[in-house]
Design a protein around this motif. Structure first.
Motif, PDB file in Angstrom:
ATOM      1  N   UNK A  19       0.829  -1.201   0.000  1.00 15.33           N
ATOM      2  CA  UNK A  19       0.000   0.000   0.000  1.00 15.33           C
ATOM      3  C   UNK A  19       0.865   1.253   0.000  1.00 15.33           C
ATOM      4  N   UNK A  20       1.889   1.268   0.864  1.00 13.51           N
ATOM      5  CA  UNK A  20       2.771   2.427   0.918  1.00 13.51           C
ATOM      6  C   UNK A  20       3.743   2.506  -0.232  1.00 13.51           C
ATOM      7  N   UNK A  21       4.061   1.351  -0.815  1.00 16.12           N
ATOM      8  CA  UNK A  21       5.059   1.341  -1.887  1.00 16.12           C
ATOM      9  C   UNK A  21       4.418   1.415  -3.267  1.00 16.12           C
ATOM     10  N   UNK A  22       3.495   0.516  -3.557  1.00 16.37           N
ATOM     11  CA  UNK A  22       2.924   0.405  -4.889  1.00 16.37           C
ATOM     12  C   UNK A  22       1.637   1.208  -5.034  1.00 16.37           C
ATOM     13  N   UNK A  23       0.746   1.149  -4.032  1.00 15.06           N
ATOM     14  CA  UNK A  23      -0.488   1.923  -4.119  1.00 15.06           C
ATOM     15  C   UNK A  23      -0.218   3.414  -4.229  1.00 15.06           C
ATOM     16  N   UNK A  24       0.723   3.917  -3.427  1.00 15.93           N
ATOM     17  CA  UNK A  24       1.089   5.334  -3.513  1.00 15.93           C
ATOM     18  C   UNK A  24       1.721   5.655  -4.860  1.00 15.93           C
ATOM     19  N   UNK A  25       2.543   4.730  -5.380  1.00 10.58           N
ATOM     20  CA  UNK A  25       3.174   4.955  -6.679  1.00 10.58           C
ATOM     21  C   UNK A  25       2.130   5.031  -7.794  1.00 10.58           C
ATOM     22  N   UNK A  26       1.134   4.150  -7.745  1.00 11.61           N
ATOM     23  CA  UNK A  26       0.076   4.193  -8.762  1.00 11.61           C
ATOM     24  C   UNK A  26      -0.672   5.519  -8.725  1.00 11.61           C
ATOM     25  N   UNK A  27      -1.044   5.954  -7.515  1.00  4.17           N
ATOM     26  CA  UNK A  27      -1.772   7.215  -7.396  1.00  4.17           C
ATOM     27  C   UNK A  27      -0.927   8.390  -7.875  1.00  4.17           C
ATOM     28  N   UNK A  28       0.362   8.398  -7.535  1.00  2.00           N
ATOM     29  CA  UNK A  28       1.232   9.502  -7.946  1.00  2.00           C
ATOM     30  C   UNK A  28       1.475   9.496  -9.454  1.00  2.00           C
ATOM     31  N   UNK A  29       1.698   8.320 -10.031  1.00  2.00           N
ATOM     32  CA  UNK A  29       1.949   8.233 -11.474  1.00  2.00           C
ATOM     33  C   UNK A  29       0.739   8.699 -12.278  1.00  2.00           C
TER      34      UNK A  29
END
Length: 373
Positions: free
Chosen positions: A221-231
């Motif tokens: 959640x902190x690594x990939x979920x945040x990356x998806x939202x930011x991208x």
């Protein structure tokens, strides 16, 4: 060579009425007359001040003069009437005269009932957007199953590499530490009964049924979920998603499906990896503090552990993968078009994912307990 000058003086129109004339070159590199001295040199007979602007060249210096003139007229209770303003100056004056939002001013009108109604309307709108996104994602998955989705295989493999092998180090570290903590906390209680050997049972069940999947999901959640939202939020801010729509590429099939499928493939593998390392971490405590041999620890772990426990953890990891992918992509696509909005979307995505993970884990555990699984 004649020096460029800026002119500001009083003159009479054809009917003999006084008006203030602004002429010449109002640019940064010209000498300019003093506004207050010219303004105070005459007293107007009425409350209207005509200002005729016939400049040969202008830049921000002219706008600064006219804004000072507006403030000065406001102090003297005079009504300005612009004559022959250059193209664009009137619009810029309107923008400059707009009242800024005062810090700390509340934008929500009315009392508590009004604010409650606005909150309910906003919540309903958010639910509609989430339901629409979920429905469109299901349609995109249906198109993928029919072989009609416009998804590039390269995007899927890139997303899989980022959320799979790229996450192994941090998952290994956290899973090992969680196994150590579970074993150490359990040993402190079991030691009073001389049942330290059952550390293996507790760690094995705790990691496979609960902690392995949940801790892996929190990390993702902190690594990939945040990356998806930011991208996706950055793409929204840069109007890249609008460009995809213009060229006929469905954003959900082109951007969301590769990321969602990559998580669905990577999460069960990471969960199994975390289970193994958590059990290994428990063995370190058992062997280091209580002299439990590897054979004893392994036999005791397998004695109570069965395939159902392992598959339950894998099932939870699949549910968590769907939540992480959908929520992260949803907040990214719903982001505003500036840097602050992207940061807010990323923060909301991580918070929402973690809340959804805990709630879904509690519901699955409750259902499994009621079913005797």
């Amino acid at each position: 060579m004649n020096e460029l000058k800026a002119q500001l003086d009083w003159q009479q129109d054809s009917q003999g009425r006084l008006e203030l004339r602004v002429a010449g070159h109002w640019t940064l590199n010209t000498r300019k007359p003093e506004l207050h001295s010219v303004f105070d040199s005459l007293r107007l007979p009425d409350k209207e001040l005509p200002v005729r602007v016939t400049v040969a060249a202008w830049d921000s210096s002219l706008l600064a003069l006219l804004r000072r003139l507006q403030r000065l007229a406001g102090e003297r209770a005079l009504e300005l009437r612009w004559l022959e303003l250059p193209d664009g100056v009137e619009r810029l004056l309107q923008l400059g005269s707009a009242h800024p939002i005062q810090p700390g001013a509340s934008s929500a009108p009315g009392g508590p009932l009004t604010r409650l109604g606005l909150l309910a309307i906003g919540l309903f709108a958010s639910l509609v957007k989430a339901a629409t996104f979920l429905g469109e994602t299901c349609l995109a998955l249906l198109n993928l199953a029919r072989g009609k989705a416009r998804m590039r295989a390269g995007d899927f493999w890139l997303a899989l590499q980022q959320c799979g092998p790229g996450a192994l180090p941090i998952v290994a570290l956290i899973a090992s530490l969680v196994g150590l903590i579970l074993a150490f906390v359990g040993a402190a209680q079991l030691e009073a009964f001389g049942a330290q050997l059952y550390i293996a049972n507790m760690v094995a069940i705790g990691m496979t049924r609960e902690m392995g999947a949940l801790m892996t999901a929190v990390i993702m959640a902190g690594r990939t979920g945040a990356a998806y939202a930011a991208e996706l939020g950055s793409m929204q801010a840069n109007e890249e998603i609008d460009a995809l729509k213009t060229f006929g590429f469905p954003p959900l099939e082109f951007l969301v499906l590769p990321r969602l499928l990559a998580l669905l493939v990577a999460m069960p593998l990471l969960c199994a990896f975390a289970d193994a390392l958590g059990i290994l971490g428990g063995f370190v405590i058992g062997a280091g503090l209580f002299d439990i041999s590897a054979t004893q620890y392994l036999n005791q772990s397998l004695e109570l552990l069965n395939l159902t426990d392992f598959l339950l953890g894998i099932f939870k990891s699949l549910v968590f993968a769907v939540l992480i992918g959908l929520i992260g992509c949803h907040y990214g696509l719903a982001s505003g078009r500036n840097a602050q909005a992207v940061g807010q979307a990323t923060t909301r995505a991580v918070v929402s994912i973690i809340v959804a993970l805990v709630v879904s884990d509690a519901l699955i555990t409750l259902i499994c307990t009621q079913l005797g699984i």
